[in-house]
Write a protein that holds these residues in place. Structure first.
Motif, PDB file in Angstrom:
ATOM      1  N   UNK A  38     -10.505  -3.947   3.456  1.00 13.36           N
ATOM      2  CA  UNK A  38      -9.432  -4.916   3.259  1.00 13.36           C
ATOM      3  C   UNK A  38      -8.389  -4.478   2.243  1.00 13.36           C
ATOM      4  N   UNK A  39      -8.623  -3.346   1.558  1.00 12.16           N
ATOM      5  CA  UNK A  39      -7.659  -2.848   0.579  1.00 12.16           C
ATOM      6  C   UNK A  39      -7.579  -1.324   0.668  1.00 12.16           C
ATOM      7  N   UNK A  40      -6.478  -0.783   0.198  1.00  7.38           N
ATOM      8  CA  UNK A  40      -6.306   0.668   0.062  1.00  7.38           C
ATOM      9  C   UNK A  40      -5.888   0.920  -1.376  1.00  7.38           C
ATOM     10  N   UNK A  42       1.662   4.339  -3.386  1.00  5.69           N
ATOM     11  CA  UNK A  42       1.517   3.232  -2.441  1.00  5.69           C
ATOM     12  C   UNK A  42       0.089   2.707  -2.450  1.00  5.69           C
ATOM     13  N   UNK A  43      -0.042   1.407  -2.380  1.00  5.32           N
ATOM     14  CA  UNK A  43      -1.326   0.727  -2.212  1.00  5.32           C
ATOM     15  C   UNK A  43      -1.106  -0.438  -1.272  1.00  5.32           C
ATOM     16  N   UNK A  44      -2.149  -0.906  -0.604  1.00  4.38           N
ATOM     17  CA  UNK A  44      -1.963  -1.983   0.357  1.00  4.38           C
ATOM     18  C   UNK A  44      -3.199  -2.866   0.419  1.00  4.38           C
ATOM     19  N   UNK A  45      -3.007  -4.047   1.008  1.00 11.33           N
ATOM     20  CA  UNK A  45      -4.101  -5.008   1.161  1.00 11.33           C
ATOM     21  C   UNK A  45      -3.893  -5.785   2.452  1.00 11.33           C
ATOM     22  N   UNK A  46      -5.014  -6.171   3.085  1.00 13.86           N
ATOM     23  CA  UNK A  46      -4.943  -6.957   4.318  1.00 13.86           C
ATOM     24  C   UNK A  46      -4.627  -8.410   3.983  1.00 13.86           C
ATOM     25  N   UNK A  69      -9.207 -10.833   9.625  1.00 10.00           N
ATOM     26  CA  UNK A  69      -9.008 -10.062  10.849  1.00 10.00           C
ATOM     27  C   UNK A  69      -8.367  -8.712  10.555  1.00 10.00           C
ATOM     28  N   UNK A  70      -7.641  -8.633   9.429  1.00 10.02           N
ATOM     29  CA  UNK A  70      -7.053  -7.381   8.949  1.00 10.02           C
ATOM     30  C   UNK A  70      -6.121  -6.740   9.969  1.00 10.02           C
ATOM     31  N   UNK A  71      -5.405  -7.608  10.690  1.00 13.24           N
ATOM     32  CA  UNK A  71      -4.420  -7.091  11.629  1.00 13.24           C
ATOM     33  C   UNK A  71      -3.076  -6.856  10.987  1.00 13.24           C
ATOM     34  N   UNK A  72      -2.826  -7.551   9.873  1.00 15.73           N
ATOM     35  CA  UNK A  72      -1.582  -7.394   9.137  1.00 15.73           C
ATOM     36  C   UNK A  72      -1.905  -7.109   7.676  1.00 15.73           C
ATOM     37  N   UNK A  73      -0.988  -6.419   7.021  1.00 16.03           N
ATOM     38  CA  UNK A  73      -1.183  -6.106   5.616  1.00 16.03           C
ATOM     39  C   UNK A  73       0.135  -6.033   4.889  1.00 16.03           C
ATOM     40  N   UNK A  74       0.032  -5.966   3.573  1.00 15.65           N
ATOM     41  CA  UNK A  74       1.207  -5.826   2.731  1.00 15.65           C
ATOM     42  C   UNK A  74       1.031  -4.567   1.902  1.00 15.65           C
ATOM     43  N   UNK A  75       2.099  -3.786   1.808  1.00 13.83           N
ATOM     44  CA  UNK A  75       2.073  -2.530   1.052  1.00 13.83           C
ATOM     45  C   UNK A  75       3.005  -2.644  -0.142  1.00 13.83           C
ATOM     46  N   UNK A  76       2.543  -2.110  -1.276  1.00 15.71           N
ATOM     47  CA  UNK A  76       3.330  -2.096  -2.502  1.00 15.71           C
ATOM     48  C   UNK A  76       3.694  -0.639  -2.809  1.00 15.71           C
TER      49      UNK A  76
END
Length: 616
Positions: A309-311, A330-334, A338-345
């Protein structure tokens, strides 16, 4: 006439017999009626009793239902215990809930004290009435529990200690599955009637339904409350994310795992040089921003996002619209499970990378400048030692001339003394090698070369420095003593730089002792190994010593106590020692003079030798 009389007499007899029969029948009918009346009265009494009990039950049930309508579970449990105790005229009623085969007290009513262990829980076994009722799924009625040691060992012990006697346990069943038990107790031996037991079982069935309904209702309320809190928290988080996105502090974009960038803030758009329409139209996907060498890392990031659920943040590069590259973190999280969408910082690292490059250049320039200063310091020191160096070279050269003349004499003798000639030529060779070694050491000290690390023996390096300054110490009347511990572990470092430190410290000591009129001028150089695989080198002199106020500034650049000094020697020495992972310090020597010492870590993975002290 006579016949009539007989007939009349016979008639009277018959009438008398009929009357008696009728009287007998009437008496029998009355007894039957009395019996029937008695039966009717009993039935009426029974009906009245049932009516009273039914009324009690109905009243108790109605009151319980009234409480259930708007009460929490604990209030319902307390009400059930109270009405159950009153319903069957018991001194005490307790309700136990069954949880993982343990019966825990949840409500009580009456005169008897609550057992201290009851809230902790009793095992649902057959040693107590409540456990037996749960195990058998039926009411258990014990007329005198205190007398049932063998049948209910623990329950009987409780009864004797607390003083109760008649006990009734009625299970609370949900679809024939026990969820608890109601325990009724009386002080005296006064068994419950069959009607009371039947009434309590009916009440228990209704109570079980009520308790379970309230439990389910409360659970549903809790779920609804939790959902409301979750929705509120989600809305708050979404609002925070939206504020963060709109603040444009860092680049943010929202994506799906199919490769589309759904939305991006202005900071990210400026970073990569695209417009919002480029992403909304779907003409640019986040894979299009990725240089070929970073695509494997992208795939690992997608796998990590699906699994956890996270990167975690990592450095990489993106293509700009103009084809240039931008370094980023870059890092991201769902967004959901369902983890079909995520947000990246995304953080632009361009300035940091430039600063790092400039820092590396500055560091390189600093090292080059330090090397220049060290070289200049060595050359200056060699200038100070010029007379001593000349003496060191002049001695073997003069010996070579003398030996050459002697050799010629032995060859010119009649007959020539070849043995003596050979011997003198050997002396010439030895003197030449001695002169060569002196020149080599001087050349190594003054030549400009890049530092290089090698394994070296600190004692050998110290001895070479002592040989180099022997003439200077003899000229100034200084006695040189050594206390060198043989077998110290090898060091890994630049031999010339470390000898430069030694040379600086020795020459400083010579100059310090020249400034004093004391007769005893002694220089002690020692080496030893500490317990932590560290080699310590000390230079002790008997000069005027160090003022306490100068100790904190002694190694600062451009600080000096010498007339005409630059104040760079000790500063360069400290930089050299620290670059080798060591430490250089100074302190007072007792009774007079100063001690300069430096410590260096032993070379890694080198076998230790037994230490032997060599003193001169």
């Amino acid at each position: 006439m006579r016949n009539w009389a007989k007939s009349r007499t016979r008639g009277r007899k018959l009438h008398s017999t009929g009357a008696k029969a009728r009287a007998g029948r009437a008496s029998k009918s009355r007894a039957d009626l009395e019996r029937q009346l008695k039966t009717c009265k009993q039935e009426i009494a029974n009906a009245r009793e049932r009516l009273v009990e039914a009324t009690k039950q109905q009243t108790a049930t109605s009151e319980m239902l009234r409480i259930i309508s708007d009460s929490p579970l604990q209030s319902v449990l307390d009400a059930v215990a109270e009405h159950a105790a009153r319903l069957c005229d018991s001194n005490n009623a307790e309700i136990y809930r069954l949880d993982n085969n343990v019966l825990r007290l949840v409500a009580s009513y009456g005169e008897l004290p609550v057992h201290i262990q009851a809230r902790g829980g009793f095992p649902a076994n057959r040693d107590r009435v409540i456990g037996r009722a749960v195990c058998d799924r039926r009411s258990v009625h014990v007329h005198d529990l205190a007398a049932e040691d063998s049948e209910y060992p623990l329950g009987s012990s409780d009864a004797k200690r607390q003083g109760h006697r008649t006990t009734l346990g009625t299970p609370l069943l949900r679809e024939r599955t026990p969820i608890g038990v109601i325990l009724f107790r009386r002080w005296e031996v006064r068994p419950f009637s069959d009607n009371q037991i039947a009434l309590l079982e009916t009440f228990a069935d209704q109570a079980a339904i009520a308790i379970e309904n309230v439990r389910l209702l409360e659970a549903e309320k809790q779920r609804a409350l939790a959902l409301a809190h979750a929705n509120r928290d989600l809305a708050q988080r979404e609002a925070k994310v939206r504020r963060l996105v709109d603040a444009n502090i860092i680049g943010i974009f929202i994506f799906d795992l199919e490769g589309r960038i759904v939305e991006a803030n202005d900071a990210f758009l400026q970073m990569v040089g695209y417009d919002q329409e480029d992403f909304i139209a779907g003409s640019v996907r986040w894979a299009d921003l990725t240089p070929p060498e970073w695509r494997d890392r992208d795939e690992r990031a997608v796998t990590e996002l699906k699994e956890t659920g996270t990167v975690q943040p990592y450095e990489r590069e993106y293509f700009r619209k103009d084809g240039s590259r931008v370094p980023i973190l870059i890092g991201s999280a769902a967004f959901d499970e369902q983890r079909g969408h995520g947000v990246a910082f995304v953080l632009d690292l361009t300035e940091r990378k430039q600063a790092e490059a400039e820092a590396r250049q500055s560091e390189q320039k600093y090292r080059e400048m330090q090397t220049e200063l060290a070289h200049a310091n060595r050359v200056a020191t060699m200038g100070q030692l010029a007379a001593s160096i000349a003496h060191e070279v002049k001695q073997p050269v003069a010996a070579m001339v003398t030996n050459a003349q002697a050799g010629l004499s032995w060859l010119g003798a009649q007959p020539p003394n070849l043995e003596k000639a050979w011997q003198t030529f050997g002396y010439i060779v030895s003197d030449g090698m001695r002169a060569r070694d002196v020149v080599d050491r001087i050349r190594d000290m003054i030549k400009k070369a890049q530092p290089r690390k090698q394994l070296l023996n600190i004692n050998d390096a110290v001895r070479e420095v002592i040989e180099l300054v022997r003439g200077e110490t003899m000229k100034n009347g200084i006695s040189v003593h050594t206390f060198l511990t043989e077998g110290t572990p090898p060091l890994e470092g630049d031999r010339v730089q470390l000898q430069q430190v030694m040379l600086n410290l020795v020459m400083n000591a010579v100059e310090a002792m020249n400034a004093t009129s004391e007769d005893a001028r002694e220089l002690l150089i020692s080496t030893r190994q500490t317990e932590r695989d560290v080699v310590l080198v000390e230079v002790r002199d008997t000069g005027p010593g160090l003022a306490p106020a100068t100790l904190n500034q002694l190694f600062d650049a451009f600080y000096t106590t010498k007339p005409g000094g630059l104040g760079l020697g000790l500063s360069i020495c400290r930089s050299i020692i620290e670059a080798h992972g060591g430490r250089l310090s100074a302190k007072a020597n007792v009774p007079r003079g100063a001690i300069f010492e430096f410590s260096l870590p032993a070379a890694p993975d080198v076998a230790k030798q037994p230490a032997v002290v060599s003193a001169t």
